[in-house]
Write an enzyme that holds these catalytic residues in place. Structure first.
Site, PDB file in Angstrom:
ATOM      1  N   ASN A 194       0.882  -1.165   0.000  1.00 24.25           N
ATOM      2  CA  ASN A 194       0.000   0.000   0.000  1.00 24.25           C
ATOM      3  C   ASN A 194       0.921   1.216   0.000  1.00 24.25           C
ATOM      4  O   ASN A 194       1.477   1.583   1.039  1.00 24.25           O
ATOM      5  CB  ASN A 194      -0.878  -0.057   1.262  1.00 24.25           C
ATOM      6  CG  ASN A 194      -1.755   1.170   1.422  1.00 24.25           C
ATOM      7  OD1 ASN A 194      -1.654   2.131   0.657  1.00 24.25           O
ATOM      8  ND2 ASN A 194      -2.598   1.148   2.431  1.00 24.25           N
ATOM      9  N   HIS A 250     -12.618   3.443   0.818  1.00 27.80           N
ATOM     10  CA  HIS A 250     -12.589   2.459   1.922  1.00 27.80           C
ATOM     11  C   HIS A 250     -13.344   1.185   1.533  1.00 27.80           C
ATOM     12  O   HIS A 250     -13.837   0.452   2.399  1.00 27.80           O
ATOM     13  CB  HIS A 250     -13.266   3.012   3.202  1.00 27.80           C
ATOM     14  CG  HIS A 250     -12.512   4.101   3.893  1.00 27.80           C
ATOM     15  ND1 HIS A 250     -13.142   5.133   4.540  1.00 27.80           N
ATOM     16  CD2 HIS A 250     -11.188   4.297   4.075  1.00 27.80           C
ATOM     17  CE1 HIS A 250     -12.239   5.951   5.082  1.00 27.80           C
ATOM     18  NE2 HIS A 250     -11.049   5.465   4.812  1.00 27.80           N
ATOM     19  N   GLU A 303      -8.086  -4.835   5.826  1.00 28.29           N
ATOM     20  CA  GLU A 303      -8.006  -4.541   4.389  1.00 28.29           C
ATOM     21  C   GLU A 303      -6.913  -5.363   3.708  1.00 28.29           C
ATOM     22  O   GLU A 303      -7.066  -5.775   2.557  1.00 28.29           O
ATOM     23  CB  GLU A 303      -7.764  -3.033   4.197  1.00 28.29           C
ATOM     24  CG  GLU A 303      -8.984  -2.215   4.592  1.00 28.29           C
ATOM     25  CD  GLU A 303      -8.675  -0.761   4.922  1.00 28.29           C
ATOM     26  OE1 GLU A 303      -8.120  -0.505   6.012  1.00 28.29           O
ATOM     27  OE2 GLU A 303      -8.995   0.107   4.106  1.00 28.29           O
ATOM     28  N   ARG A 358     -10.525  16.498   7.556  1.00 29.72           N
ATOM     29  CA  ARG A 358     -11.354  16.812   6.372  1.00 29.72           C
ATOM     30  C   ARG A 358     -12.744  17.228   6.823  1.00 29.72           C
ATOM     31  O   ARG A 358     -13.294  16.660   7.768  1.00 29.72           O
ATOM     32  CB  ARG A 358     -11.474  15.591   5.465  1.00 29.72           C
ATOM     33  CG  ARG A 358     -10.223  15.288   4.704  1.00 29.72           C
ATOM     34  CD  ARG A 358     -10.402  14.042   3.853  1.00 29.72           C
ATOM     35  NE  ARG A 358      -9.274  13.157   4.037  1.00 29.72           N
ATOM     36  CZ  ARG A 358      -9.323  11.838   3.902  1.00 29.72           C
ATOM     37  NH1 ARG A 358     -10.446  11.248   3.548  1.00 29.72           N
ATOM     38  NH2 ARG A 358      -8.259  11.116   4.089  1.00 29.72           N
ATOM     39  N   ARG A 394      -2.692  -1.967  -3.256  1.00 26.50           N
ATOM     40  CA  ARG A 394      -3.855  -1.118  -3.040  1.00 26.50           C
ATOM     41  C   ARG A 394      -3.799   0.040  -4.045  1.00 26.50           C
ATOM     42  O   ARG A 394      -2.777   0.716  -4.167  1.00 26.50           O
ATOM     43  CB  ARG A 394      -3.831  -0.544  -1.626  1.00 26.50           C
ATOM     44  CG  ARG A 394      -4.974   0.404  -1.413  1.00 26.50           C
ATOM     45  CD  ARG A 394      -4.860   1.100  -0.084  1.00 26.50           C
ATOM     46  NE  ARG A 394      -6.018   1.951   0.107  1.00 26.50           N
ATOM     47  CZ  ARG A 394      -5.983   3.086   0.779  1.00 26.50           C
ATOM     48  NH1 ARG A 394      -4.865   3.514   1.313  1.00 26.50           N
ATOM     49  NH2 ARG A 394      -7.073   3.807   0.924  1.00 26.50           N
TER      50      ARG A 394
END
Ligand code: ADP
Length: 412
Positions: free
Chosen positions: A7, A179, A386, A240, A90
């Protein structure tokens, strides 16, 4: 069969090695500060954690360092790199083209490059990591696992914005959602924990980490999600802003004479919980200060949990029912207080939280039901994984199983 997962962010590489026969990860690690003079590698194996420091000017040097630590020295987990049978990468944005993971070909790389404009912070480092890994491991198949793929099942009313339709046609402006591997993983585990078939369930999954997103999952398919064209939309996140009135940025740009780049930075890096509190994005610090009476930190928690509650209600209404709410990621797995604030007073929806079970479900180690036995809608805590989805998708592609009808993950 051994699978390497990678990733690659702009200045970091997270990696893991999955032994498919033993169904376990033999190591996980992180290279930080890639591109700077002094990169650090933290390599976690059964025996403990190894730390290395070296200059890694780019992803190619960083992948070389990873392969060295995997294959050399007393904490090596592989005899040599040829033991790796496939590499799963990823990739944040797959645009509309990719509905599932796919083997990396020159055509796939070109397609990912094409949508890089939609994820300028993520896709370029993902691509650079893929190229670095292909350089060092040219003989084995590489697979792209997209954050957006799981959400490609959303119907048009969920992904089309109320904007001129030609913006969708001309610029691919639509909701993509992110996600995806996490929402996929926890939804499938939820069916196992509940002992019910996935295709009979309506779920709301809440991935609450630094970045945060909610998904409505019906019959195992994502039918709506809170992140949108970019990962900026939706829930209140660490830094965010989530959903706001789109007229606000222009208003402030005019008053403060700031350009679009500075505004983009503010919305992504200086808003969310950091914006509200003025000092913290980390929930542990916010919760500690709130407990000590800090009003802005209390307000940040009130806002964050109110928005989460609204998504639970909205998605239950949109799906026409709800069987379970699933919490995952750093906050979802660890903060009993946030979970309690999200679900308290939801008996009208059928959710009754069990305070003791909720308080015990911390640490990200176990899967827990945190609702009472007679709650008609269950609440669950499921640690996300993940890397496992990346490893299993890679394996399934190498073995030609991913596209076969009835494909199931080993964790289902
Ligand atoms: P990401 O992968 O998006 O960087 P994580 O899923 O690791 O994020 O989640 C990070 C967030 O989880 C941070 O805000 C951190 O404060 C929060 N977190 C981790 N442990 C706890 C805890 N015990 N209580 C409350 N929040 C926690």
């Amino acid at each position: 069969m051994v699978i390497l997962t990678l990733n690659c962010g702009s200045s970091s590489i997270k990696y893991s090695v999955y032994d498919a026969a033993a169904k376990r990860f033999v190591c996980k690690g992180l290279v930080d500060r890639v591109g700077l003079n002094c990169s650090t590698l933290n390599h976690a194996v059964d025996g403990g954690v190894v730390k290395l420091e070296r200059s890694c000017p780019d992803h190619r040097a960083a992948v070389e360092m990873v392969l060295e630590v995997l294959c050399e020295g007393k904490d090596a987990v592989l005899k040599d790199p040829s033991h790796i049978k496939g590499v799963g990468h990823r990739v944040v944005h797959g645009g509309e083209k990719f509905h599932k993971s796919a083997q990396i070909t020159p055509e796939l790389l070109a397609a990912v490059e094409e949508v890089s404009e939609l994820a300028p912070l993520h896709n370029p480092p993902n691509l650079s990591g893929i190229r670095a890994a292909q350089h060092h491991l040219p003989a084995m198949p590489h697979v792209a696992v997209f954050d957006t793929a799981f959400h490609q099942t959303m119907p048009p009313p969920s992904f089309i914005y109320a904007l001129p339709y030609e913006w969708y046609e001309k610029y691919d402006i639509r909701r993509y959602g992110f996600h995806g591997t996490s929402h996929l993983y926890v939804s499938r585990r939820a069916a196992v924990v509940l002992g019910r078939p996935l295709d009979a369930l309506k779920l709301v999954t809440l991935h609450i980490g630094n970045g945060a997103s909610a998904a409505a999952i019906s019959e195992g398919k994502s039918v709506d999600t809170s992140m949108g064209f970019t990962p900026l939309e939706g829930l209140v996140m660490g830094t965010r802003c989530g959903s706001i009135d789109p007229a606000i940025p222009q208003f402030v740009e005019e008053h403060e004479k700031v350009g679009w780049e500075a505004m983009d930075h503010t919305l992504n890096k200086r808003s969310g919980l950091l914006g509200i509190t003025g000092k913290f994005s980390d929930r542990r610090e916010i919760q500690k200060a709130a407990g000590e009476g800090d009003r802005r930190c209390q307000l940040a928690i009130d806002i964050e949990t109110r928005v989460l509650r609204k998504y639970v209600g909205a998605y239950a209404a949109a799906m026409g029912g709800l069987d379970a709410v699933v919490f995952t990621a750093g906050v979802g797995e660890n903060s009993a207080m946030i979970r309690e604030r999200v679900l308290s007073g939801m008996e009208f929806l059928g959710i009754t939280l069990d305070a003791q079970r909720n308080a015990k479900a911390v640490g990200g180690k176990s899967e827990d039901v945190i609702s009472t036995g007679d709650s008609t809608v269950k609440a669950l805590v499921i640690p996300t994984n993940e890397e496992l989805v990346i490893a299993e998708d890679t394996l399934a592609i190498l073995e030609g199983r991913l596209d076969k009808p009835g494909f199931r993950y080993s964790f289902e």
